[in-house]
Design a protein around this motif. Structure first.
Motif, mmCIF file in Angstrom:
data_model
loop_
_atom_site.group_PDB
_atom_site.id
_atom_site.type_symbol
_atom_site.label_atom_id
_atom_site.label_comp_id
_atom_site.label_asym_id
_atom_site.label_seq_id
_atom_site.Cartn_x
_atom_site.Cartn_y
_atom_site.Cartn_z
ATOM 1 N N PRO A 184 0.853 -1.229 0.162
ATOM 2 C CA PRO A 184 -0.010 0.005 -0.007
ATOM 3 C C PRO A 184 0.939 1.378 0.081
ATOM 4 O O PRO A 184 1.886 1.306 0.610
ATOM 5 N N ARG A 301 -9.066 0.271 -5.982
ATOM 6 C CA ARG A 301 -7.915 0.883 -5.410
ATOM 7 C C ARG A 301 -7.003 1.610 -6.373
ATOM 8 O O ARG A 301 -6.611 2.675 -6.229
ATOM 9 N N GLU A 304 -8.630 5.171 -6.937
ATOM 10 C CA GLU A 304 -8.554 5.896 -5.955
ATOM 11 C C GLU A 304 -7.074 6.513 -5.839
ATOM 12 O O GLU A 304 -6.901 7.597 -5.510
ATOM 13 N N PRO A 324 -7.676 4.902 2.708
ATOM 14 C CA PRO A 324 -8.815 4.235 1.730
ATOM 15 C C PRO A 324 -10.140 4.567 2.150
ATOM 16 O O PRO A 324 -10.533 4.606 3.181
#
Length: 329
Positions: A184, A301, A304, A324
């Motif tokens: 991440p 994701r 995003e 997130p």
């Protein structure tokens, strides 16, 4: 398995070829607003040409491949899912976080398979890189680049009202890839400019990962077609991993050890670029009704991530933390 292809441009025609050679798979229909293109792509595999998505879904396919301009991806995916049809969608999932969340909810509600076309996750150069990282190589820093030679094909590429923006069409590939490789992202800083096209066709990013790694990323849409058009360099404790396009992976494990290079240039193009593998994974996922490729959450994701880059650019490079969004909010 009956596959329908929505979009018969360059990538749509390629997907017709890739899916048509799979065992126990037939192309039921091909739809495109350009009737000539639909007929041409359909005729190549004995499929039914269709003028639009509704007529394509009326053929009752098991799955649909969505390869239309980016702005239409979300609505097409939701329409197919609501009719019980599995979806393979070219990137991006959507061009806004709101639309991406709507697709994700449709996937959760219908329990159909949704896979995004992040082919680099299947390309041997990058699966080989990930295997080395999984062996315990820590990454402290890195650089990566991804360029397009021009933004003239398809004709809507340089129109952000249709593409969503340059980073939604091209850079999103490596933004997903680096998350897949390093985990991440915690924070992004991004600067953009419009250099040769109406869109912001130059972007420079600094990415900070939760692992502590720092990666600089540059991307542009006017680089000419001189390769390699993409390159990663990742650095650890006197170790380096370097990719050159889809063709080469070089690993130097330590300061006093020689570099080892793997060359993939001789691989057939569909395998070298990961297209053959991603289509196989999708059809296997549909057969098992169990997701196996880049999932709806992976796709969400990525949207995003791109959204965070554009928000940073709008703030003249101000840091944006990737907290997130709650998927069920």
């Amino acid at each position: 398995m009956r596959i329908a292809v929505y979009g018969a441009g360059q990538m749509g025609a390629a997907h017709v070829r890739h899916f048509s050679v799979l065992p126990d798979t037939t192309i039921a229909g091909v739809a495109d607003a350009d009737e000539r293109r639909a007929r041409s792509a359909a005729a190549a595999v004995g499929a039914t040409p269709c003028p639009d998505l509704d007529s394509l879904l009326a053929l009752r396919p098991d799955a649909v491949v969505i390869v239309v301009p980016n702005i239409h991806h979300a609505a097409a995916a939701i329409a197919a899912l609501e009719r019980g049809v599995h979806v393979f969608c070219e990137k991006p999932m959507a061009t806004t976080v709101q639309d991406a969340r709507a697709v994700l909810r449709a996937v959760e509600r219908t329990r159909r398979i949704y896979q995004l076309g992040f082919n680099r996750r299947f390309a041997p150069v990058y699966t080989g890189l990930r295997e080395i990282l999984a062996g315990g190589v820590g990454v402290f820093s890195g650089t990566m680049k991804m360029n397009d030679g021009d933004m003239r094909t398809p004709v809507w590429f340089s129109d952000p009202k249709i593409s969503g923006g340059f980073m939604y069409d091209t850079a999103i590939h490596l933004l997903d890839l680096v998350r897949w490789l390093l985990g991440p992202v915690q924070e992004v800083r991004c600067l953009t400019r419009s250099s040769c096209y109406p869109d912001q066709d130059d972007a420079v990013m600094l990415l900070r990962f939760h692992s502590g790694a720092l990666v600089a990323f540059t991307t542009c849409g006017h680089a000419t077609w001189t390769g390699p058009l993409e390159r990663l360099e990742l650095f650890g404790d006197h170790a380096a991993l370097v990719t050159e396009g889809f063709e080469r992976l070089t690993y130097t494990p330590a300061r006093d050890q020689p570099a080892v290079t793997r060359d993939f240039a001789a691989f057939p193009v569909p395998e070298r670029l990961g297209y053959a593998q991603e289509t196989r994974v999708f059809t296997e996922s549909v057969a098992r009704n169990q997701a196996g490729g880049p999932t709806a959450e992976d796709a969400f994701r990525a949207v995003e991530f791109v959204d965070a880059c554009y928000r940073s650019a709008a703030g003249d490079g101000a840091p944006v933390r990737l907290v997130p969004y709650q998927l069920d909010s």
